[in-house]
Design an enzyme around this catalytic site. Structure first.
Site, short mmCIF file in Angstrom:
data_model
loop_
_atom_site.label_atom_id
_atom_site.label_comp_id
_atom_site.label_asym_id
_atom_site.label_seq_id
_atom_site.Cartn_x
_atom_site.Cartn_y
_atom_site.Cartn_z
CD GLU A 133 10.69 -61.91 -10.73
OE1 GLU A 133 9.51 -62.07 -10.38
OE2 GLU A 133 11.24 -62.58 -11.62
CB ALA A 282 13.12 -65.85 -20.07
CG MET A 283 11.99 -60.37 -16.13
SD MET A 283 11.61 -61.25 -14.60
CE MET A 283 10.16 -60.34 -14.06
CD GLU A 284 7.69 -62.67 -14.98
OE1 GLU A 284 7.29 -62.56 -13.80
OE2 GLU A 284 8.72 -63.28 -15.29
CD GLU A 316 9.78 -66.04 -18.74
OE1 GLU A 316 9.31 -65.05 -18.14
OE2 GLU A 316 10.40 -66.95 -18.15
CD GLU A 338 8.22 -67.11 -11.58
OE1 GLU A 338 8.20 -67.94 -12.51
OE2 GLU A 338 8.58 -65.93 -11.74
#
Length: 867
Positions: A133, A282-284, A316, A338
Site C-alpha cells: 500500500e 499492520a496491513m489488511e 485490520e 481507514e
C-alpha cells in the site's frame, strides 16, 4: 512516459478503458537464500487477462523492476527495451480481449516496500514478506496498480523446501518438488482469490514458526462458516509468541463483526503474520494480514500494549469488510476504509473484548494524533484531494484515521447506532467486491437514518480544521445557573462552524472530596453560540466539561473557574473518561501556547502518580517529555528535567511491585535521568547492584537503561557491544544501532549522519534506529552543524531514495532541536527557494516548520509565566 508516480486522471482514464478478468502470478523466490550477486533479484512471471472498451486504444501496465526478460501481448512478443521504461510497460493497439505476459527480474527490498528480504542475525535464516500500500505490488509483479481495477489473483510460488509459504488464498494441494530429485525447492499453488485490488495481495515466505487454530460459526439459517486461523512469527521469537491471546481476540472480533455486519467473512482462511522490519503497524491483506513483529512482546509490557495490539488486530479485521470487500475507487476516499477501521477497532474492543476502556484510549491517544494533524498547514478534509500516488502515501495520517473515526463516532451520536450499523450492512451487500465513493455511503446512511446527510457531510467530511468549544455560565444570587451557553470557534484558515452533538457535564466535590458529575445534558451545538436550556437552574458547578463522554470531535476549553478546579483537584475526578478528557484538553492548551508548559509539568508531577488507567499514564509521560524538550522556556529546561526525574523516581518507588505502573515509571525515569545520582541508579539496575521490589530488569528494559547511559556518555561502545552479545537478535541489533548513534560525540554523529544520508546500505529498520539515536535532546550543541546540512541534502535524498526511507530522513533529521528563529528562517528560505520541489517533500518540510513555530510560541508562553 512519466516515472513511478501515477496521477488520478491517468487512473480514471485507464479504469474507463479496461476491465481486468484475472491475474496469474508465478514467483520464484529460491534466490533469496544462498550465495548470489547483489542486489538480489527474483523471477516474476505475470499473465493478465483483460478487456478493452475501445479496441485499438493504448494504455500501460505498471512494473518497477531492474529488468524485463520478455513482454508478450496477445501472442506477439514486444521489444522489452522499447516498451519498458523502468516503471511502465507501454501497451499499444489493444484488442477487445487481451492477454499480457510479462517475465521480469524483480528486486528484493530492504526498505519494507515490495518483497522485503530479512536475514535474521541470530540464526542466518531468511524471511520474506510483501507490503504494497498504496502502490508497491508493481515491485513484485506486473499489474494495473490502482484500487478500482479489481480482479481474482492466482499465485504460485517456488521457494526453498521446508519453508512456510502463504498467500491470500488457501493452499491448493501439497507443494510440488521443483526438480526431479526434490533438491531444488518446491512450488506452492494457491486457490484463486475473490476480486481484490492489487495493493492487498500478499505473499509471506520463510521458515516461520506457525500456530494453527480455527473459528466456527453457525448462522440462523443453519449454514456453518469455518475459518482456518494461523499465527506466524520468526523462529527466534517463538518462545515469546502468545498466539493464544492473539487467537482469543481474533475470535472475539469475528463474533462481533458477524453479529453486526450480517455478511459472512468472504476470504476463506485468516492468517496473521508478525514480520520483521515492518514500516507500519499492520496491513489488511485479505486472508494474510501482516503485522510488525514488535507486537510479539519480548519482555514485560503494560496492559496498554496488549490493548494496542488488540486494537490493531480488530482494526485490520474490520478492513476485511471496509476496504477489502468494498474498496474506495481512488485514494481520495481512503477514509472509507481507514476511518471505519479505526472506529470499529475501538467499538469492537469495548463491546467484545476485555479492553472495556478502549474509548478512553481513543479519546486520549488517537484523537491527539488527529488534533495535531488537523492544525498543521497540510490539514485536509477527511475526503481528501489526492492528485497522485505521492499524495496518497502522505495521507495515511491523523486526519484519515483518527479524525475520520472521531467523525464517525459523532455520526453514531447524530444518526443513531442502529441506523449506522444498518447502513453498513446495506453498503456491504450493495457494493460487495466493488468500488465506491463518498456518495455511495451517504446514500445508504440517508436511507437508514432518515436524515439529510448532505449538510453533515459538507461540514464534517469536506472541510478541514478543528473547532473549539468553550462553556460560559451566569448565576443568580442563590448560586444556580441562569444560563449556560457553549461558544464555538474555528481557526481563521478553516472557519467552518459545525453541528456537534455534545454532552455537557457539571461536576463538584462530594463530602469525601471526590469530583463527581451531578448533572448532564445532551445538546446539538450549532453556530457560534448555543444555550444549554436543560441545565438552567442547576447548582453552581466547580467544573463544566463540554464534550463529556467524548461524543464529538473538538478541542475542549474551560472557563476560569473550571481551570482553577483542575489545577487543584484534577486527581479527584473519579470518572476515568472525564479525567482523560481533561488531561487531553490541558495538553491542547499547552500545545496552543495558552497554558505554560511548566504548569502542565506541575500537573503531571502532582496528579499523574494517581492515574489509574495505564494507557492514560503513559500518554501523560510522553506528553510531559515533549513539553520538556520542546515547549518549556530554554532557561527553565534543566530545572524542568530535574522535576520530572524526581517525580518519576518518587512514583517508581511508590508503585505496586511488579505492576504495569511500576514498569511505566521505571521507563519514564530512564528517559528523564540526567544527574549523576540518577545515572548511578540506572547503572545499578543494569548491573544488578541496585534492586527495586518487584522490578524485573528483562532484556528490553536493559536496553532502555543502557540507551540513556549511552546518550549521557556513561556507557561506551564496549558496553553496547557487550549487551549485543547478550542479545544477538534482530531486536538487539536495532537497539545496539540506536545506542551507538546516541553517544555524545562529534565523530559518532558524523558516522550516523553518513550512514543514513550518504548511503543506502542500512535496512529501513536500522535507518530508523540510527535516526532515533542521532537525535538526542541533550545534545543540541553537537547537532547544531547539521541544521544547514539538512536543507542541502533533502531534495537529493527525496530524489534518490525510496519514499519510505526519504520520509524517515526528512521527518527524522529536521533540526527541531535547534529551536530558535534562525532555524525557522532557514526553513522559510528553503521553502521559498524550492517552490518547484516535489509537493510531498514540501508538505513534510511545511509540517516540520509548523511544529517548530508552535514550539517557539509555547516557549514564549512559558517564559512569560516565569515573569
Amino acid at each position: 512516459m512519466p516515472g513511478e508516480n501515477l496521477t488520478r486522471e491517468e487512473a480514471r482514464e485507464r479504469a474507463a478503458l479496461l476491465t481486468v478478468d484475472g491475474y496469474e502470478v508465478a514467483l520464484d523466490l529460491r534466490s533469496a537464500v544462498g550465495a548470489g550477486p547483489e542486489p538480489r533479484t527474483f523471477r516474476s512471471v505475470t499473465t493478465i487477462r483483460f478487456r478493452c472498451a475501445e479496441p485499438g486504444a493504448s494504455t500501460f501496465a505498471d512494473l518497477v523492476a531492474p529488468s524485463v526478460t520478455s513482454v508478450t501481448l496477445n501472442g506477439t512478443e514486444l521489444d522489452a527495451k522499447t516498451v519498458f521504461d523502468g516503471a511502465r510497460i507501454e501497451l499499444a493497439s489493444l484488442a477487445a480481449e487481451n492477454t499480457l505476459v510479462v517475465d521480469a527480474q524483480c528486486a528484493y527490498s530492504r526498505t519494507g516496500e515490495g518483497m522485503h528480504r530479512f536475514v535474521d542475525p541470530e540464526d542466518g535464516e531468511v524471511y520474506l514478506y510483501t507490503q504494497y500500500e498504496p502502490a508497491d505490488a508493481r515491485r513484485v509483479f506486473a499489474n494495473f496498480e490502482q484500487p478500482d481495477l479489481k480482479a481474482p489473483f492466482t499465485f504460485t510460488v517456488t521457494a526453498p523446501t521446508g519453508w512456510t509459504v502463504l498467500g491470500n488464498g488457501e493452499q491448493d494441494g501439497e507443494p510440488r518438488p521443483a526438480s526431479a530429485d526434490g533438491s531444488d525447492g518446491a512450488t506452492w499453488s494457491f486457490v484463486p482469490t475473490k476480486p481484490i485490488s492489487t495493493y492487498i495481495t500478499a505473499v509471506v515466505a520463510g521458515p516461520y514458526h506457525v500456530v494453527r487454530d480455527h473459528y466456527r460459526r453457525t448462522f440462523d439459517d443453519g449454514t456453518v462458516l469455518d475459518i482456518p486461523l494461523g499465527a506466524l512469527c520468526r523462529k527466534g521469537l517463538a518462545k515469546h509468541f502468545d498466539a493464544d491471546d492473539i487467537f482469543t481476540v481474533t475470535k472475539q472480533g469475528l463474533d462481533f463483526f458477524h453479529e453486526h455486519f450480517d455478511y459472512p467473512y468472504p476470504f476463506g482462511k485468516y492468517d496473521q503474520a508478525f514480520v520483521p522490519e515492518y514500516n507500519i503497524g499492520a496491513m489488511e491483506n485479505p486472508g494474510c494480514v501482516t503485522f510488525r513483529e514488535e507486537f510479539v512482546f519480548r519482555g514485560k509490557v503494560t496492559q496498554a500494549a496488549y490493548e494496542r495490539r488488540a486494537n490493531v488486530i480488530l482494526h485490520e479485521m474490520a478492513h476485511m469488510w471496509f476496504g477489502d470487500l468494498v474498496t474506495m475507487e481512488w485514494w481520495d476516499d481512503l477514509w472509507l476504509k481507514e476511518s471505519f477501521a479505526d472506529f470499529m477497532g475501538a467499538f469492537s474492543q469495548v463491546e467484545a473484548t476485555r479492553f472495556e476502556n478502549a474509548w478512553i484510549t481513543f479519546a486520549n491517544q488517537r484523537k491527539a494524533w488527529a488534533y495535531r494533524a488537523d492544525q498543521l498547514p497540510s490539514t485536509h478534509p477527511v475526503t481528501a484531494d489526492i492528485r497522485d500516488l505521492e499524495d496518497a502515501k502522505l495521507n495515511f495520517d491523523g486526519i484519515t484515521y483518527a479524525k475520520g473515526a472521531s467523525v464517525l463516532k459523532q455520526l453514531v451520536a447524530y444518526a443513531g447506532r442502529d441506523a449506522f450499523l444498518e447502513g453498513a450492512r446495506r453498503y456491504f451487500k450493495r457494493h460487495a467486491f466493488g468500488n465506491t465513493r463518498l456518495t455511495d455511503l451517504l446514500r445508504v446512511l440517508e436511507e437508514t437514518s432518515g436524515r439529510d446527510m448532505t449538510a453533515w457531510s459538507r461540514s464534517w467530511l469536506q472541510t478541514a480544521g478543528v473547532n473549539s468549544l468553550t462553556p460560559h455560565a451566569t448565576y443568580d444570587a442563590a448560586d444556580r445557573i441562569t444560563e449556560l451557553s457553549v461558544f464555538q470557534e474555528a481557526p481563521a484558515a478553516h472557519p467552518e462552524l459545525r453541528p456537534h452533538r455534545v454532552a455537557v457535564g457539571l461536576y463538584r466535590r462530594d463530602v469525601g472530596g471526590a469530583l463527581v458529575r451531578y448533572a448532564r445534558a445532551e445538546v446539538d451545538v450549532a453556530g457560534p453560540r448555543t444555550v444549554v436550556t436543560e441545565l438552567a437552574g442547576a447548582e453552581r458547578p466547580e467544573l463544566i466539561l463540554v464534550n463529556d463522554d467524548d461524543l464529538t470531535y473538538c478541542k475542549i476549553r474551560f472557563d476560569e473557574v473550571s481551570l482553577a478546579t483542575l489545577r487543584e483537584h484534577l486527581g479527584d475526578l473519579t470518572d476515568p473518561l472525564a479525567r482523560a478528557l481533561c488531561w487531553s484538553a490541558l495538553w491542547n492548551l499547552t500545545r496552543d501556547g495558552l497554558l505554560p508548559a511548566r504548569e502542565y509539568l506541575a500537573l503531571v508531577d502532582r496528579f499523574a502518580g494517581a492515574e489509574s488507567d495505564i494507557g492514560v499514564l503513559q500518554t501523560l509521560q510522553s506528553c510531559a517529555r515533549t513539553a520538556l524538550v520542546h515547549y518549556v522556556a530554554p532557561a527553565w529546561r534543566e530545572e524542568g528535567g530535574l522535576l520530572l526525574a524526581r517525580a518519576a523516581l518518587r512514583e517508581l518507588r511508590r508503585a505496586e511491585p511488579g505492576s504495569g505502573h511500576q514498569l511505566a515509571w521505571v521507563r519514564f525515569f530512564a528517559q528523564s535521568a540526567t544527574s549523576a545520582a540518577d545515572l548511578q541508579l540506572l547503572r545499578g539496575l543494569l548491573d544488578g547492584n541496585a534492586k527495586i521490589d518487584g522490578l524485573e530488569v528483562d532484556q528490553e528494559l536493559r536496553w532502555a537503561l543502557l540507551g540513556t547511559l549511552a546518550a549521557q556518555g556513561a556507557a561506551d561502545e564496549q558496553a553496547v557491544t557487550a549487551e549485543l552479545a547478550r542479545d544477538n537478535t534482530a531486536s538487539g541489533k536495532r537497539h545496539q544501532v540506536r545506542c551507538l548513534a546516541s553517544r555524545p560525540s562529534a565523530e559518532v554523529k558524523a558516522e550516523a549522519w553518513a550512514a543514513v544520508v550518504e548511503s543506502d546500505a542500512l535496512s529501513n529498520a536500522l535507518a530508523e534506529a540510527t535516526i532515533a539515536g542521532f537525535d538526542q535532546p541533550g545534545q543540541r550543541e553537537l547537532l547544531a552543524p547539521y541544521a544547514a546540512r539538512y536543507f542541502e541534502v533533502i531534495e537529493r535524498v527525496w530524489r534518490e531514495r525510496s519514499i519510505e526511507i526519504a520520509m524517515a530522513v526528512v521527518r527524522g533529521l529536521f533540526p527541531m532541536l535547534q529551536d530558535d528563529r534562525r532555524t525557522l528562517e532557514a526553513t522559510d528560505a528553503w521553502l521559498a527557494a524550492h517552490e518547484d520541489a516535489a509537493p510531498a517533500l514540501r508538505r513534510l518540510v511545511l509540517e516540520a516548520r509548523d511544529d517548530l513555530d508552535r514550539a517557539l510560541r509555547a516557549q514564549g508562553c512559558d517564559a512569560g509565566a516565569a515573569n
